[in-house]
Enzyme design. Structure first.
Site, mmCIF file in Angstrom:
data_model
loop_
_atom_site.group_PDB
_atom_site.id
_atom_site.type_symbol
_atom_site.label_atom_id
_atom_site.label_comp_id
_atom_site.label_asym_id
_atom_site.label_seq_id
_atom_site.Cartn_x
_atom_site.Cartn_y
_atom_site.Cartn_z
ATOM 1 N N ASP A 1 -7.084 15.624 -7.560
ATOM 2 C CA ASP A 1 -7.653 16.685 -6.722
ATOM 3 C C ASP A 1 -6.582 17.249 -5.784
ATOM 4 O O ASP A 1 -6.478 18.454 -5.588
ATOM 5 C CB ASP A 1 -8.820 16.132 -5.897
ATOM 6 C CG ASP A 1 -9.811 15.388 -6.764
ATOM 7 O OD1 ASP A 1 -10.455 16.026 -7.595
ATOM 8 O OD2 ASP A 1 -9.911 14.147 -6.633
ATOM 9 N N HIS B 1 -14.505 11.385 -4.275
ATOM 10 C CA HIS B 1 -14.018 12.098 -5.455
ATOM 11 C C HIS B 1 -15.248 12.597 -6.212
ATOM 12 O O HIS B 1 -15.719 11.959 -7.145
ATOM 13 C CB HIS B 1 -13.161 11.191 -6.345
ATOM 14 C CG HIS B 1 -12.905 11.820 -7.694
ATOM 15 N ND1 HIS B 1 -12.026 12.845 -7.881
ATOM 16 C CD2 HIS B 1 -13.453 11.588 -8.902
ATOM 17 C CE1 HIS B 1 -12.033 13.216 -9.148
ATOM 18 N NE2 HIS B 1 -12.897 12.465 -9.797
HETATM 19 N N1 NAD Z 1 -10.710 9.999 -10.413
HETATM 20 C C1 NAD Z 1 -10.330 11.061 -11.120
HETATM 21 O O1 NAD Z 1 -9.653 11.941 -10.608
HETATM 22 C C2 NAD Z 1 -10.697 11.222 -12.572
HETATM 23 C C3 NAD Z 1 -10.141 12.284 -13.300
HETATM 24 C C4 NAD Z 1 -10.472 12.433 -14.649
HETATM 25 C C5 NAD Z 1 -11.350 11.536 -15.260
HETATM 26 N N2 NAD Z 1 -11.893 10.523 -14.526
HETATM 27 C C6 NAD Z 1 -12.790 9.533 -15.143
HETATM 28 O O2 NAD Z 1 -12.016 8.663 -15.942
HETATM 29 C C7 NAD Z 1 -12.863 8.036 -16.896
HETATM 30 C C8 NAD Z 1 -12.193 7.993 -18.255
HETATM 31 O O3 NAD Z 1 -11.997 9.301 -18.769
HETATM 32 P P1 NAD Z 1 -11.569 9.547 -20.282
HETATM 33 O O4 NAD Z 1 -11.458 11.025 -20.472
HETATM 34 O O5 NAD Z 1 -10.409 8.691 -20.641
HETATM 35 O O6 NAD Z 1 -12.890 9.029 -21.017
HETATM 36 P P2 NAD Z 1 -13.052 8.559 -22.533
HETATM 37 O O7 NAD Z 1 -14.518 8.524 -22.786
HETATM 38 O O8 NAD Z 1 -12.170 9.330 -23.444
HETATM 39 O O9 NAD Z 1 -12.481 7.077 -22.531
HETATM 40 C C9 NAD Z 1 -13.098 6.041 -21.842
HETATM 41 C C10 NAD Z 1 -12.773 4.764 -22.582
HETATM 42 O O10 NAD Z 1 -13.283 3.685 -21.813
HETATM 43 C C11 NAD Z 1 -13.784 2.733 -22.692
HETATM 44 N N3 NAD Z 1 -14.712 1.871 -21.965
HETATM 45 C C12 NAD Z 1 -16.011 2.120 -21.647
HETATM 46 N N4 NAD Z 1 -16.534 1.072 -20.993
HETATM 47 C C13 NAD Z 1 -15.559 0.151 -20.897
HETATM 48 C C14 NAD Z 1 -15.500 -1.161 -20.352
HETATM 49 N N5 NAD Z 1 -16.581 -1.720 -19.797
HETATM 50 N N6 NAD Z 1 -14.329 -1.827 -20.416
HETATM 51 C C15 NAD Z 1 -13.248 -1.289 -21.006
HETATM 52 N N7 NAD Z 1 -13.247 -0.053 -21.558
HETATM 53 C C16 NAD Z 1 -14.383 0.653 -21.500
HETATM 54 C C17 NAD Z 1 -14.411 3.524 -23.836
HETATM 55 O O11 NAD Z 1 -14.496 2.755 -25.018
HETATM 56 C C18 NAD Z 1 -13.407 4.673 -23.972
HETATM 57 O O12 NAD Z 1 -12.395 4.389 -24.929
HETATM 58 C C19 NAD Z 1 -14.185 8.819 -16.849
HETATM 59 O O13 NAD Z 1 -15.097 8.082 -16.073
HETATM 60 C C20 NAD Z 1 -13.816 10.081 -16.105
HETATM 61 O O14 NAD Z 1 -14.921 10.631 -15.425
HETATM 62 C C21 NAD Z 1 -11.565 10.347 -13.210
#
Ligand code: NAD
Length: 328
Positions: free
Chosen positions: A161, A189
């Site tokens: 952000d 966030h």
């Molecule tokens: N804080 C931030 O600025 C920010 C920015 C972008 C994305 N995000 C968040 O990051 C997260 C991941 O995003 P992404 O695009 O990589 O998602 P994605 O769905 O492509 O990947 C998530 C992965 O996590 C795995 N997973 C789910 N539960 C799990 C567990 N209990 N233990 C281990 N692995 C697990 C899934 O199998 C998947 O491979 C999302 O929650 C998204 O909202 C946060």
């Protein structure tokens, strides 16, 4: 010459979108520097294990000189064993019809288990950065379940952000992005976060003064930063991954290297009551690092507009805490 001990980094959700953009940057030295060996503990859930094997094959195929070991597992005790950093990226995404409280509950159970496993297995100096959303409250849950790990080791990410806000201000002012400093994201966030253009600086002066267009700052800049994630999904057909991975690299660098004189960075951490916020909530504040210790920068003036925006975001965090109170 004695070579340095590798820094062992756990990444959950390692086969996901962000994981795919992140692991190669850690292994190439972008996170800890060009002479620091690293080891990766990649943690996934069983349905993603095949995909994770493919990612490990690609890591092998890079022949990264700094990458000394890779562990790929669905077992949290093995995954968090001896790790110096735990990057908690994986989480369950919100699906159609799911309320925010449902999401908090489902992920709450995940982060309870991860917190416990970190407490039981990680290295004594472990630090934890939570990225998986809702990242502040997931971090709160992990922190309260990680027995023996001090609260000041837990962080959640608002660096993406901050970076988004910096570029928006630089483009509006027609200056290089390096001219923008002190860009604080206050609060949660989430869409209530407050990117503070009054205390942000452009060339050392208040961004509000330099841009001199309060209507744009309030009615365009703030919502654009707050909803940038949705705009990326609309444009790309997939959520931000490379920029999120870059935010993770920047976050760890910000925490582990001294902050430039006079500057601050945004990080969600456990409130000590600073700025009259409830203690114990994971809140995004302006921070500084000396390379080891992190401090919340005190004394930044918040005018009525800023205070109202910040308070609303902290109120949302209090409500999230209430929704998961049984887990902490
Ligand atoms: N804080 C931030 O600025 C920010 C920015 C972008 C994305 N995000 C968040 O990051 C997260 C991941 O995003 P992404 O695009 O990589 O998602 P994605 O769905 O492509 O990947 C998530 C992965 O996590 C795995 N997973 C789910 N539960 C799990 C567990 N209990 N233990 C281990 N692995 C697990 C899934 O199998 C998947 O491979 C999302 O929650 C998204 O909202 C946060």
């Amino acid at each position: 010459m004695m070579s340095k001990q590798p820094i062992r980094v756990a990444v959950t959700g390692a086969a996901g979108n962000i994981g795919y953009a992140l692991l190669f940057r850690i292994a190439s030295g972008a996170m800890f520097g060009p002479d620091q060996p690293v080891a990766l503990n990649l943690i996934e859930i069983p349905p993603a294990l095949d995909a994770l094997k493919g990612v490990v094959m690609e890591l092998d195929d890079c022949a990264f000189p700094l990458l000394k070991d890779v562990v790929a597992t669905t077992d949290m005790d093995e995954g968090f064993k001896d790790v110096n950093w735990a990057l908690l990226v994986g989480s369950v995404p919100r699906k159609a019809g799911m309320e925010r409280s449902d999401l908090l509950g489902i992920n709450g159970k995940v982060f309870t288990g991860q917190g416990k496993a970190i407490g039981a297995n990680a290295a004594a100096d472990v630090r934890v950065l939570v990225v998986g959303n809702p990242c502040n409250t997931n971090c709160l849950i992990a922190m309260n379940n990680a027995e023996g790990v001090p609260n000041d080791r837990f962080f959640a990410m608002t660096m993406l952000d901050e970076n988004r806000a910096k570029t928006q201000l630089a483009q509006k002012a027609g200056v290089d992005v390096t001219e923008v400093s002190n860009m604080t994201i206050w609060g949660n966030h989430s869409a209530t976060q407050y990117p503070d253009f009054y205390s942000a600086k452009i060339g050392g002066k208040s961004a509000a003064e330099v841009i001199d267009d309060e209507a744009w700052l309030k009615d365009t800049f703030i919502p654009d930063v707050q909803t940038r994630g949705a705009a990326i999904i609309k444009a790309r057909g997939a959520s931000s991954a490379a920029s999120a991975a870059n935010g993770i690299v920047d976050s760890v660098r910000a925490l582990t290297t001294p902050t430039a004189p006079g500057d601050t960075f945004s990080m969600c951490l456990c409130s000590d009551g600073s700025y009259a916020t409830p203690e114990g909530l994971i809140i995004s504040f302006p921070c500084r690092s000396d390379g080891q210790k992190i401090e919340i920068v005190k004394g930044i003036e918040l005018n009525t507009f800023s205070r109202t925006k910040f308070d609303a975001s902290v109120q949302e965090l209090s409500e999230e805490r209430e929704a998961v109170k049984d887990l902490i």
